[in-house]
Write an enzyme that holds these catalytic residues in place. Structure first.
Site, PDB file in Angstrom:
ATOM      1  CD  GLU A 199      64.992  36.986 -49.286  1.00  0.00           C
ATOM      2  OE1 GLU A 199      64.897  36.450 -50.400  1.00  0.00           O
ATOM      3  OE2 GLU A 199      64.618  36.454 -48.238  1.00  0.00           O
TER       4      GLU A 199
ATOM      5  CE  LYS B 252      60.140  39.623 -58.622  1.00  0.00           C
ATOM      6  NZ  LYS B 252      60.616  38.885 -59.770  1.00  0.00           N
TER       7      LYS B 252
ATOM      8  CG  ASP C 299      65.295  39.480 -64.571  1.00  0.00           C
ATOM      9  OD1 ASP C 299      64.328  38.713 -64.655  1.00  0.00           O
ATOM     10  OD2 ASP C 299      65.536  40.364 -65.408  1.00  0.00           O
TER      11      ASP C 299
ATOM     12  CE1 TYR D 267      74.167  34.485 -55.496  1.00  0.00           C
ATOM     13  CE2 TYR D 267      73.669  34.026 -57.798  1.00  0.00           C
ATOM     14  CZ  TYR D 267      74.534  34.484 -56.827  1.00  0.00           C
ATOM     15  OH  TYR D 267      75.772  34.946 -57.183  1.00  0.00           O
TER      16      TYR D 267
ATOM     17  CE  LYS E 258      58.800  42.282 -61.179  1.00  0.00           C
ATOM     18  NZ  LYS E 258      57.978  42.402 -62.353  1.00  0.00           N
TER      19      LYS E 258
ATOM     20  CB  CYS F 104      92.337  49.263 -91.113  1.00  0.00           C
ATOM     21  SG  CYS F 104      92.548  49.883 -89.444  1.00  0.00           S
TER      22      CYS F 104
ATOM     23  CB  CYS G 168      96.661  51.539 -90.153  1.00  0.00           C
ATOM     24  SG  CYS G 168      96.251  49.838 -90.510  1.00  0.00           S
TER      25      CYS G 168
ATOM     26  CB  CYS H  60      92.982  46.128 -88.962  1.00  0.00           C
ATOM     27  SG  CYS H  60      94.559  46.836 -89.417  1.00  0.00           S
TER      28      CYS H  60
ATOM     29  CB  CYS I 168      97.084  48.733 -87.076  1.00  0.00           C
ATOM     30  SG  CYS I 168      95.525  49.585 -86.783  1.00  0.00           S
TER      31      CYS I 168
HETATM   32  S1  IVH Z   1      60.252  34.381 -52.693  1.00  0.00           S
HETATM   33  C1  IVH Z   1      55.730  32.342 -52.622  1.00  0.00           C
HETATM   34  N1  IVH Z   1      62.477  35.619 -53.087  1.00  0.00           N
HETATM   35  O1  IVH Z   1      60.145  36.128 -58.184  1.00  0.00           O
HETATM   36  C2  IVH Z   1      56.748  32.858 -53.557  1.00  0.00           C
HETATM   37  N2  IVH Z   1      61.186  35.049 -54.991  1.00  0.00           N
HETATM   38  O2  IVH Z   1      57.656  37.191 -59.115  1.00  0.00           O
HETATM   39  C3  IVH Z   1      58.020  33.144 -52.813  1.00  0.00           C
HETATM   40  N3  IVH Z   1      62.219  35.691 -57.117  1.00  0.00           N
HETATM   41  O3  IVH Z   1      58.684  33.024 -58.852  1.00  0.00           O
HETATM   42  C4  IVH Z   1      59.055  33.682 -53.704  1.00  0.00           C
HETATM   43  N4  IVH Z   1      64.035  36.583 -56.257  1.00  0.00           N
HETATM   44  O4  IVH Z   1      61.208  33.181 -59.062  1.00  0.00           O
HETATM   45  C5  IVH Z   1      61.407  35.076 -53.666  1.00  0.00           C
HETATM   46  N5  IVH Z   1      64.518  36.717 -53.246  1.00  0.00           N
HETATM   47  C6  IVH Z   1      63.440  36.166 -53.830  1.00  0.00           C
HETATM   48  C7  IVH Z   1      63.272  36.144 -55.231  1.00  0.00           C
HETATM   49  C8  IVH Z   1      62.112  35.579 -55.768  1.00  0.00           C
HETATM   50  C9  IVH Z   1      63.395  36.292 -57.373  1.00  0.00           C
HETATM   51  C10 IVH Z   1      61.252  35.286 -58.148  1.00  0.00           C
HETATM   52  C11 IVH Z   1      60.719  33.907 -57.977  1.00  0.00           C
HETATM   53  C12 IVH Z   1      59.233  34.037 -58.081  1.00  0.00           C
HETATM   54  C13 IVH Z   1      59.087  35.379 -58.711  1.00  0.00           C
HETATM   55  C14 IVH Z   1      57.793  36.009 -58.391  1.00  0.00           C
END
Ligand code: IVH
Length: 716
Positions: free
Chosen positions: A153, A155, A157, A265, A356, A450, A453, A468, A474
């Site tokens: 999945e 991750k 941010d 999400y 990461k 400017c 012009c 400007c 211009c």
């Molecule tokens: S699963 C038992 N899925 O990453 C923990 N976490 O570094 C299960 N995060 O605190 C977490 N995307 O906030 C999961 N697709 C995803 C995620 C995700 C972002 C974050 C989450 C967690 C942190 C850990």
């Protein structure tokens, strides 16, 4: 439980089915017309409200999260107004999650702490392929002779939160905090547009208790928009979408959170009673989507760890195109029984890890700062950098937004800075390192003229952006000024599209909008443009000729004076009656015009003082642009009346009919009520017509409408 399936379609868009249950009481037999949505007699008020709320939520999702609106703003407003009208009429049925509740919950003195029933754990990290393979080896060691599939999945941010639903209703939302105890931020979370506040599904019953885990974040498009707005207001800019999301959720006043484009999400289920029947992680997420939860744009099931690595590389490549910011992928053993077998090691699951992406910030120095003039005349400082690789891309320029941001960062030419970039988020100076500042570092000042012009640069009191004052003159503002001038609500020269404009600029035939009216002197040159035959050139000339008869309001709007939109232009035309009077008006007189504030008044005065603008104006009038005297406000015979237009009009668009009515002082509304003065019904008028008849509201057909308009001097 008896279930009624209603199917209706939203005009021009996909058809939508909605389930109504007999648990909701029915109040009388009602007929109402939603924008393009015909409701049948047996639909109760609460069900109508639910349908509107759900539709609005879908469109919010399309707009804020997908950045792909499926209806126009005005269509959205009509749905919104319809809901408001229903709520005003039946306050007893007000739904807890209505989006019309602008203010939301009250501002809190502080957030309350809540202990998580199921702790919110963290994830282990891997950064290299070797570590990934090691993760796989450990998983397989504990699951001997078993096939393992991985769910890969995004991750996200953002910020982890936990959502607690009882009988389908969102009861509370809590931040991760330290994993054991978080902060109660329910009111802020309720303002997130793509997050279901009430669960309903056409496919299965709603669980008695459902605790969903996921991430709140700010999609990139919303982040850019928010920062651009903040830059324009001279307010603080957020360094990245994550900070923006965090800052928004931490607001004690939910009204602020509501004004921020946040999204949620889902990525997991902490509790579900009775237990759901899904046997894998991926199926559980799919199951959540049936209740209206958004999940990541991408996720993959992989049969081997090599495939996981491949997907990681693919997602890293795709990163820039994603709508949200990610900092890696999360790899989860897909089978829930296997997850249980694997269990946890201290605070982390053995069945999942985060993989990461490499860092996306780098240090470099500022070589110079240039000022760019935008298409609307704004001056933007751009830092020229010693080129540096950030997240795999060489960055050599970065915008500093405005002079306020330069002061806030205290950035000087020669400074060492951290440059941040992620996905397609525009590179940004995140931090200045004063400890590395050379003695030769130069402070940055706003230019007085400017750079394109030479017109004076202006920055009105209280404004964050310098501009400007060259306006129509211009060169940097030329394309935008021309585009605006020929647009439908301005002089409406349909034939002069972008392709023409580009070719004409290239031939140096369009230096400013007045040149449009000299184009006929260059017939031969126009014919020489590729693919422009006799006919298209003649069509263009005809369109230009036709544009000469206009209205004062459209002409004022066409000038593109800052702050003067369509409505303000109309007010100015009605108030001042002639262009001469408007030109001669002082600040005080302008400020008295409805819709004109102090800043716009200043911009209007500035515009008419710039000699270049006056020259262009003279040439436009000399070319024969003319209009009939506008109707004075005192002669607004429909002042204060509420009118509604429905069905298809054959001789004009609804926009045009609306403008005529507005010019006479009427308000044009999207819904019928007993206060409606008159309904203009075109072809195929539906239940608005029925409703008008039922309420005794007078109805006019198109011919009668045009006759009335003509009587008041409004002609097509
Ligand atoms: S699963 C038992 N899925 O990453 C923990 N976490 O570094 C299960 N995060 O605190 C977490 N995307 O906030 C999961 N697709 C995803 C995620 C995700 C972002 C974050 C989450 C967690 C942190 C850990």
């Amino acid at each position: 439980m008896q279930v009624t399936l209603l199917k209706f379609s939203l005009k021009k868009h996909a058809s939508i089915s909605i389930i109504a249950t007999d648990q909701i009481s029915t109040k009388g037999g009602n007929t109402a017309l939603f924008y393009g949505v015909k409701m049948t007699h047996d639909v109760s008020i609460p069900v109508q409200m639910r349908q509107l709320i759900d539709l609005l939520a879908q469109h919010n999702h399309a707009y804020y999260v997908m950045d792909q609106p499926t209806i126009t703003d005005s269509e959205y407003d009509q749905l919104f107004q319809q809901l408001k009208a229903l709520e005003a009429q039946y306050p007893e049925y007000l739904q807890a999650d209505t989006p019309t509740d602008k203010v939301g919950g009250k501002a809190l003195p502080k957030f309350e702490n809540v202990t998580h029933v199921v702790p919110m754990l963290s994830l282990g990290n891997v950064f290299h392929q070797d570590d990934l393979f090691e993760f796989d080896r450990k998983v397989k060691e504990r699951l001997p002779h078993q096939q393992v599939q991985y769910d890969v999945e995004l991750k996200f941010d953002g910020l982890a939160i936990s959502l607690w639903y009882e009988h389908g209703v969102l009861i509370r939302a809590v931040t991760r905090g330290d994993g054991e105890t978080g902060e109660l931020i329910t009111e802020n979370v309720k303002t997130i547009r793509n997050l279901p506040k009430v669960l309903c599904s056409t496919h299965q019953p709603v669980p008695e208790l459902l605790e969903v885990r996921g991430e709140v974040l700010m999609p990139k498009a919303g982040f850019e928009k928010l920062n651009a707005q903040n830059a324009a207001k001279g307010e603080k800019l957020f360094a990245n979408p994550r900070n923006a999301a965090a800052g928004s959720l931490r607001q004690l006043d939910p009204a602020i959170a509501r004004s921020r484009p946040l999204a949620f999400y889902a990525y997991g289920i902490a509790q579900c009673q009775p237990h759901h029947e899904q046997s894998t992680m991926s199926a559980s997420l799919a199951w959540l989507t049936q209740f209206g939860f958004a999940i990541g744009e991408q996720h993959f099931i992989c049969d081997s760890i090599e495939e996981v690595q491949q997907r990681y590389d693919e997602i890293n490549q795709l990163r820039a195109q994603l709508k949200v910011e990610i900092d890696g992928v999360v790899i989860k053993v897909d089978d829930l029984k296997q997850q249980q077998q694997l269990g946890f090691l201290s605070r982390e699951p053995r069945w999942a890890t985060a993989y990461k992406f490499p860092a996306v910030a780098a240090l470099t120095t500022i070589e110079n700062i240039d000022w760019q003039v935008g298409r609307t005349g704004t001056l933007t400082p751009v830092a020229r950098l010693n080129p540096v690789a950030v997240g795999g891309v060489i960055v050599s320029n970065v915008t500093l937004h405005n002079i306020g941001e330069i002061h806030r960062l205290d950035v000087r030419i020669g400074d060492t800075v951290s440059v941040y970039r992620s996905g397609d988020v525009i590179p940004k100076v995140e931090k200045v390192w004063p400890e590395f500042r050379p003695q030769t570092a130069l402070a940055v000042h706003l230019p007085e003229q400017c750079p394109v012009c030479d017109s004076p640069v202006v920055m009105p009191e209280g404004e964050a952006l310098a501009r400007c004052s060259g306006g129509l003159y211009c060169a940097a503002q030329r394309i935008e000024a021309i585009r605006h001038f020929v647009s439908r609500k301005a002089l409406d020269i349909e034939g002069l599209g972008d392709r023409w404009v580009e070719s004409l600029l290239h031939l140096d035939l369009l230096n400013n909008v007045a040149d449009i009216y000299s184009l006929h002197q260059h017939r031969e040159q126009l014919l020489s443009i590729e693919k422009m035959g006799e006919k298209s050139v003649q069509n263009l000339f005809d369109a230009i000729e036709n544009s000469k008869k206009t209205t004062l309001a459209a002409f004022i709007y066409a000038l593109g004076i800052r702050g003067v939109g369509e409505t303000t232009a109309r007010m100015l035309a009605q108030t001042f009656q002639t262009l001469d009077a408007l030109q001669a008006a002082d600040l005080e007189a302008l400020k008295k015009t409805p819709d004109v504030g102090a800043i716009t008044a200043e911009w209007i005065v500035d515009f008419f003082q710039a000699p270049h603008n006056l020259e262009v104006l003279q040439r436009l009038l000399a070319a024969g642009i003319h209009w009939d005297a506008p109707i004075a406000p005192t002669r607004q015979p429909l002042n204060g009346e509420s009118w509604v237009i429905t069905g298809t009009l054959s001789q004009m668009g609804r926009d045009q009919a609306t403008q005529m009515l507005q010019a006479l002082g009427a308000r044009v509304s999207g819904s019928i009520s007993s206060k409606t003065k008159c309904l203009v019904a075109g072809e195929k008028a539906g239940s608005k017509l029925e409703k008008a008849e039922k309420l005794g509201v007078s109805v006019m057909n198109e011919t009668e409408f045009l006759a009335l308009m003509a009587e008041y001097g409004q002609n097509l």
